[in-house]
Design a protein around this motif. Structure first.
Motif, PDB file in Angstrom:
ATOM      1  N   TYR A   1       0.780  -1.145   0.076  1.00 38.12           N
ATOM      2  CA  TYR A   1       0.027   0.084   0.010  1.00 38.12           C
ATOM      3  C   TYR A   1       0.857   1.270   0.139  1.00 38.12           C
ATOM      4  O   TYR A   1       2.115   1.273   0.515  1.00 38.12           O
ATOM      5  N   GLU A   2       0.428   2.222  -0.682  1.00 33.57           N
ATOM      6  CA  GLU A   2       0.887   3.391  -0.760  1.00 33.57           C
ATOM      7  C   GLU A   2       1.754   4.132   0.559  1.00 33.57           C
ATOM      8  O   GLU A   2       2.808   4.468   0.635  1.00 33.57           O
ATOM      9  N   ASP A   3       0.951   4.175   1.634  1.00 37.29           N
ATOM     10  CA  ASP A   3       1.237   4.658   3.085  1.00 37.29           C
ATOM     11  C   ASP A   3       2.455   3.910   3.496  1.00 37.29           C
ATOM     12  O   ASP A   3       3.204   4.198   4.548  1.00 37.29           O
TER      13      ASP A   3
ATOM     14  N   ARG B   1      -7.419   3.196   1.367  1.00 38.22           N
ATOM     15  CA  ARG B   1      -6.223   2.899   1.183  1.00 38.22           C
ATOM     16  C   ARG B   1      -5.631   2.621  -0.421  1.00 38.22           C
ATOM     17  O   ARG B   1      -6.337   1.661  -1.034  1.00 38.22           O
ATOM     18  N   LYS B   2      -4.741   3.219  -0.795  1.00 42.32           N
ATOM     19  CA  LYS B   2      -4.349   3.012  -2.197  1.00 42.32           C
ATOM     20  C   LYS B   2      -3.299   2.281  -2.400  1.00 42.32           C
ATOM     21  O   LYS B   2      -2.445   2.211  -1.349  1.00 42.32           O
ATOM     22  N   THR B   3      -3.292   1.155  -3.302  1.00 42.10           N
ATOM     23  CA  THR B   3      -2.279   0.606  -3.602  1.00 42.10           C
ATOM     24  C   THR B   3      -0.954   1.289  -4.075  1.00 42.10           C
ATOM     25  O   THR B   3      -1.313   2.411  -4.819  1.00 42.10           O
ATOM     26  N   ALA B   4       0.225   0.975  -3.766  1.00 40.26           N
ATOM     27  CA  ALA B   4       1.305   1.654  -4.231  1.00 40.26           C
ATOM     28  C   ALA B   4       1.309   1.538  -5.790  1.00 40.26           C
ATOM     29  O   ALA B   4       1.054   0.680  -6.553  1.00 40.26           O
ATOM     30  N   GLY B   5       1.791   2.678  -6.413  1.00 41.79           N
ATOM     31  CA  GLY B   5       2.159   2.617  -7.608  1.00 41.79           C
ATOM     32  C   GLY B   5       3.416   2.056  -8.175  1.00 41.79           C
ATOM     33  O   GLY B   5       4.230   1.518  -7.138  1.00 41.79           O
TER      34      GLY B   5
ATOM     35  N   GLY C   1       6.228   3.084  -5.964  1.00 40.99           N
ATOM     36  CA  GLY C   1       6.483   2.323  -4.661  1.00 40.99           C
ATOM     37  C   GLY C   1       6.847   0.677  -4.597  1.00 40.99           C
ATOM     38  O   GLY C   1       7.438   0.598  -3.663  1.00 40.99           O
TER      39      GLY C   1
ATOM     40  N   PHE D   1       9.510   9.755  -0.623  1.00 38.20           N
ATOM     41  CA  PHE D   1       8.216   9.241  -0.263  1.00 38.20           C
ATOM     42  C   PHE D   1       7.969   9.700   1.456  1.00 38.20           C
ATOM     43  O   PHE D   1       6.764  10.045   1.380  1.00 38.20           O
TER      44      PHE D   1
END
Length: 357
Positions: free
Chosen positions: A85-87, A205-209, A212, A150
């Motif tokens: 996840y992005e965070d 929650r966004k998945t990482a790009g 990431g 990041f």
């Protein structure tokens, strides 16, 4: 003799000066002759190398989800071993530790490593990149540079949405806590089942790009590469093989210690996952370095940066196989450190620990 001297001048940037304290003594065998390569020793070493590359590629293809269409990958995301996840790229392992501390640590580590790398280049020339140590050191420097970016983004995002909202939003979904629907919302059983599944992608929650995932992969590659570099140097090269050829100085010691210390501190602070299948990238990283050395030595007769890479020795296949097998315990050692960290933090700080998987 003149042609050999001119070839040496052409590659002087790569090989460096013969007065460098880190340059081993050249073997008597000419590396750019057919007899050096067309033999059973090179055949076995090439077999070990390319077999490991094929196995690593299979692991990546199977577990990274490249063999599935994008919609199916999203639906079955809970089964993906390398989900990120992005965070997770900027959060700390404990809610009580503000992400700004991780940001400060990454910035300091980045400038320390960058300063040492520049000092090494100035002192020894571009020939330092002839060594696996400097490849790994550069990789760790890039990791901390990306990590700083990041962390800057994460701190800005946290301040924009509110720290408590950002923390509680992810923690509730990670722990599978049921949150009652707001007035006017329909309590759809399908939605309730999804929110109660701890392995589904949490809402909000966004998945990482791409970057990431690149960041996480570099972290895992660096972990294995730093471990094997320092272990090989301090346990094999310096005490047994080349202690007379290496003159220890501040830069040499730093290149084989500070990056490991800084990466260990980063590991303690961050909450990145460490899926085991990504040892494949670590194996490919080393394989690319070996192929790089083979191509150079096939073109020009040069000294080998590490004695066990010399293919003229009848024991070279055993050396290649042994160093290749070392990748497993070196990567496993770092994975064990992360597992112990998670175990200790989850027991000591059960309400603050926020790393997952």
């Amino acid at each position: 003799m003149k042609s050999e001297a001119s070839s040496s001048d052409v590659f002087s940037f790569l090989t460096g000066s013969s007065t460098h304290t880190w340059q081993p003594v050249m073997t008597s065998a000419e590396t750019n002759t057919p007899s050096y390569w067309l033999n059973w020793r090179f055949l076995l070493c090439a077999l070990w190398l390319f077999a490991s590359m094929v196995l690593a590629s299979i692991l990546i293809w199977k577990y990274e989800g490249f063999n599935k269409p994008r919609p199916e990958r999203r639906e079955n995301q809970r089964e993906a071993a390398g989900c990120l996840y992005e965070d997770e790229a900027w959060k700390t392992c404990l809610k009580g530790i503000h992400p700004a501390w991780l940001l400060a640590y990454r910035i300091i580590a980045f400038f320390v490593l960058l300063t040492l790398l520049i000092a090494d280049i100035v002192n020894n020339g571009g020939g330092i990149f002839y060594f696996y140590t400097q490849w790994t050191f550069t990789l760790v420097t890039i990791y901390f540079g990306l990590g700083s970016s990041f962390s800057i983004y994460g701190c800005c995002h946290r301040n924009r949405v509110g720290g408590n909202v950002a923390d509680h939003g992810s923690v509730d979904t990670e722990q599978g806590t049921y949150i009652a629907p707001m007035i006017g919302d329909s309590a759809d059983p399908a939605n309730l089942s999804k929110s109660s599944d701890t392995r589904e992608a949490p809402q909000g929650r966004k998945t990482a790009g791409v970057w990431g995932y690149v960041f996480q992969i570099i972290f895992q590659m660096s972990a294995g590469a730093v471990t094997i570099t320092d272990c090989v140097f301090w346990l094999i090269l310096y005490p047994f093989l080349t202690s007379n050829d290496y003159g220890l100085d501040f830069l040499l010691v730093s290149m084989h210690s500070i990056n490991a210390v800084l990466l260990l501190g980063e590991t303690i602070l961050n909450c990145l996952r460490f899926p085991m299948f990504r040892i494949a990238y670590f194996v490919l990283w080393t394989a690319i370095f070996v192929i790089f050395q083979w191509v150079i030595h096939a073109c020009v007769s040069l000294w080998w940066p590490y004695p066990f890479l010399d293919l003229s020795s009848p024991y070279s296949p055993l050396w290649y196989l042994g160093v290749g097998i070392m990748h497993i315990p070196c990567y496993g050692l770092f994975a064990l450190i992360i597992r112990l960290k998670r175990l200790l933090l989850s027991r000591s700080f059960p309400n603050s620990y926020q790393s997952i998987s």
